[in-house]
Motif scaffolding. Structure first.
Motif, PDB file in Angstrom:
ATOM      1  N   ALA A 122      11.757 102.622  56.176  1.00  0.00           N
ATOM      2  CA  ALA A 122      11.148 103.686  55.382  1.00  0.00           C
ATOM      3  C   ALA A 122      12.220 104.568  54.766  1.00  0.00           C
ATOM      4  CB  ALA A 122      10.211 104.515  56.246  1.00  0.00           C
ATOM      5  N   ARG A 123      13.241 104.909  55.563  1.00  0.00           N
ATOM      6  CA  ARG A 123      14.324 105.735  55.011  1.00  0.00           C
ATOM      7  C   ARG A 123      15.055 104.990  53.893  1.00  0.00           C
ATOM      8  NH1 ARG A 123      15.202 107.476  60.573  1.00  0.00           N
ATOM      9  NH2 ARG A 123      16.586 105.696  60.764  1.00  0.00           N
ATOM     10  N   LYS A 124      15.237 103.693  54.073  1.00  0.00           N
ATOM     11  CA  LYS A 124      15.920 102.903  53.051  1.00  0.00           C
ATOM     12  C   LYS A 124      15.086 102.856  51.767  1.00  0.00           C
ATOM     13  CE  LYS A 124      18.078  98.404  52.355  1.00  0.00           C
ATOM     14  NZ  LYS A 124      18.341  97.085  52.930  1.00  0.00           N
ATOM     15  N   ALA A 125      13.777 102.684  51.915  1.00  0.00           N
ATOM     16  CA  ALA A 125      12.888 102.654  50.747  1.00  0.00           C
ATOM     17  C   ALA A 125      12.849 104.025  50.057  1.00  0.00           C
ATOM     18  CB  ALA A 125      11.488 102.217  51.158  1.00  0.00           C
ATOM     19  N   GLU A 126      12.810 105.098  50.872  1.00  0.00           N
ATOM     20  CA  GLU A 126      12.817 106.443  50.295  1.00  0.00           C
ATOM     21  C   GLU A 126      14.117 106.714  49.560  1.00  0.00           C
ATOM     22  OE1 GLU A 126      11.778 109.557  53.056  1.00  0.00           O
ATOM     23  OE2 GLU A 126      10.148 108.351  53.868  1.00  0.00           O
ATOM     24  N   ALA A 177       6.217 100.563  55.229  1.00  0.00           N
ATOM     25  CA  ALA A 177       7.299 100.654  56.220  1.00  0.00           C
ATOM     26  C   ALA A 177       6.968 101.710  57.279  1.00  0.00           C
ATOM     27  CB  ALA A 177       8.613 100.989  55.524  1.00  0.00           C
ATOM     28  N   ARG A 178       6.397 102.829  56.866  1.00  0.00           N
ATOM     29  CA  ARG A 178       6.010 103.863  57.835  1.00  0.00           C
ATOM     30  C   ARG A 178       4.907 103.341  58.761  1.00  0.00           C
ATOM     31  NH1 ARG A 178       6.006 108.893  53.840  1.00  0.00           N
ATOM     32  NH2 ARG A 178       8.205 109.413  54.018  1.00  0.00           N
ATOM     33  N   ARG A 224       5.605 100.471  49.334  1.00  0.00           N
ATOM     34  CA  ARG A 224       6.600  99.951  50.274  1.00  0.00           C
ATOM     35  C   ARG A 224       6.977 101.017  51.309  1.00  0.00           C
ATOM     36  NH1 ARG A 224       6.265  97.248  46.076  1.00  0.00           N
ATOM     37  NH2 ARG A 224       6.944  95.120  45.787  1.00  0.00           N
ATOM     38  N   VAL A 225       7.099 102.245  50.876  1.00  0.00           N
ATOM     39  CA  VAL A 225       7.400 103.338  51.799  1.00  0.00           C
ATOM     40  C   VAL A 225       6.248 103.490  52.795  1.00  0.00           C
ATOM     41  CG1 VAL A 225       7.710 105.857  51.974  1.00  0.00           C
ATOM     42  CG2 VAL A 225       8.906 104.564  50.187  1.00  0.00           C
ATOM     43  N   ASP A 226       5.018 103.481  52.280  1.00  0.00           N
ATOM     44  CA  ASP A 226       3.852 103.614  53.169  1.00  0.00           C
ATOM     45  C   ASP A 226       3.765 102.440  54.141  1.00  0.00           C
ATOM     46  OD1 ASP A 226       3.174 105.991  51.960  1.00  0.00           O
ATOM     47  OD2 ASP A 226       1.736 105.071  50.573  1.00  0.00           O
ATOM     48  N   GLU A 279       8.625 101.031  61.018  1.00  0.00           N
ATOM     49  CA  GLU A 279      10.019 100.739  60.699  1.00  0.00           C
ATOM     50  C   GLU A 279      10.640 101.964  60.028  1.00  0.00           C
ATOM     51  OE1 GLU A 279       8.995  96.110  59.692  1.00  0.00           O
ATOM     52  OE2 GLU A 279      10.341  97.218  58.395  1.00  0.00           O
ATOM     53  N   GLU A 280      11.051 102.867  60.868  1.00  0.00           N
ATOM     54  CA  GLU A 280      11.602 104.122  60.351  1.00  0.00           C
ATOM     55  C   GLU A 280      12.840 103.873  59.496  1.00  0.00           C
ATOM     56  OE1 GLU A 280      11.064 107.882  59.545  1.00  0.00           O
ATOM     57  OE2 GLU A 280       9.728 106.755  60.837  1.00  0.00           O
TER      58      GLU A 280
END
Length: 161
Positions: free
Chosen positions: A126-130, A117-118, A113-115, A122-123
């Protein structure tokens, strides 16, 4: 009375012949004493002294048998405690393994999901997933540490017993 703690018997030899050992110590540890005066026969004079020595010897043998019994109980208790400590350590190892497996599952779930989003640019996503990933890892680490502290305290309590 018989003196306790001081054995003045110079020589002990195994009992001869059949016959069991009645009395305080039973037959397994029963021994006779050699005469203290060094003589073998010759009669006279030792009846009262020998009786006191025999009474002291019987008391010492009874104490010896009681200590043997206590040592056996201690050996069994230590064996049982050792087995319990090993079982607790195995449980702790299993809990650590399960915790690590759960962390790996969370990572496997969140990293794609992080990958994604990046890759989608969708920065914020990505921050939310991280952040969610870091929170999950932190919660799991706290849980692992709490479990480890609990089991280490249990092991320490068992070792003190």
């Amino acid at each position: 009375g018989a003196r306790r703690g001081v054995c003045r018997v110079a020589l002990r030899r195994p009992a001869e012949g059949g016959g069991g050992g009645g009395g305080a110590g039973g037959g397994a540890h029963r021994q006779q004493t050699a005469p203290l005066d060094g003589g073998g026969g010759g009669g006279g004079g030792g009846g009262v002294g020998e009786s006191a020595l025999e009474a002291e010897l019987m008391a010492l043998e009874a104490d010896y048998d009681a200590m043997l019994d206590q040592a056996e109980v201690m050996r069994e208790t230590i064996g049982a405690a050792t087995e319990r400590v090993e079982a607790v350590m195995d449980e702790l190892d299993e809990e650590r393994r399960r915790g690590e497996l759960n962390v790996q599952k969370v990572l496997a779930f969140m990293l794609p999901r992080v990958d994604a989003a990046r890759a989608a640019g969708e920065e914020a996503g990505a921050r939310k997933a991280e952040a969610a990933l870091l929170q999950a890892e932190a919660r799991r680490e706290v849980e692992v540490q709490r479990t480890a502290a609990f089991w280490l305290a249990r092991v320490a309590a068992l070792e003190e017993e």
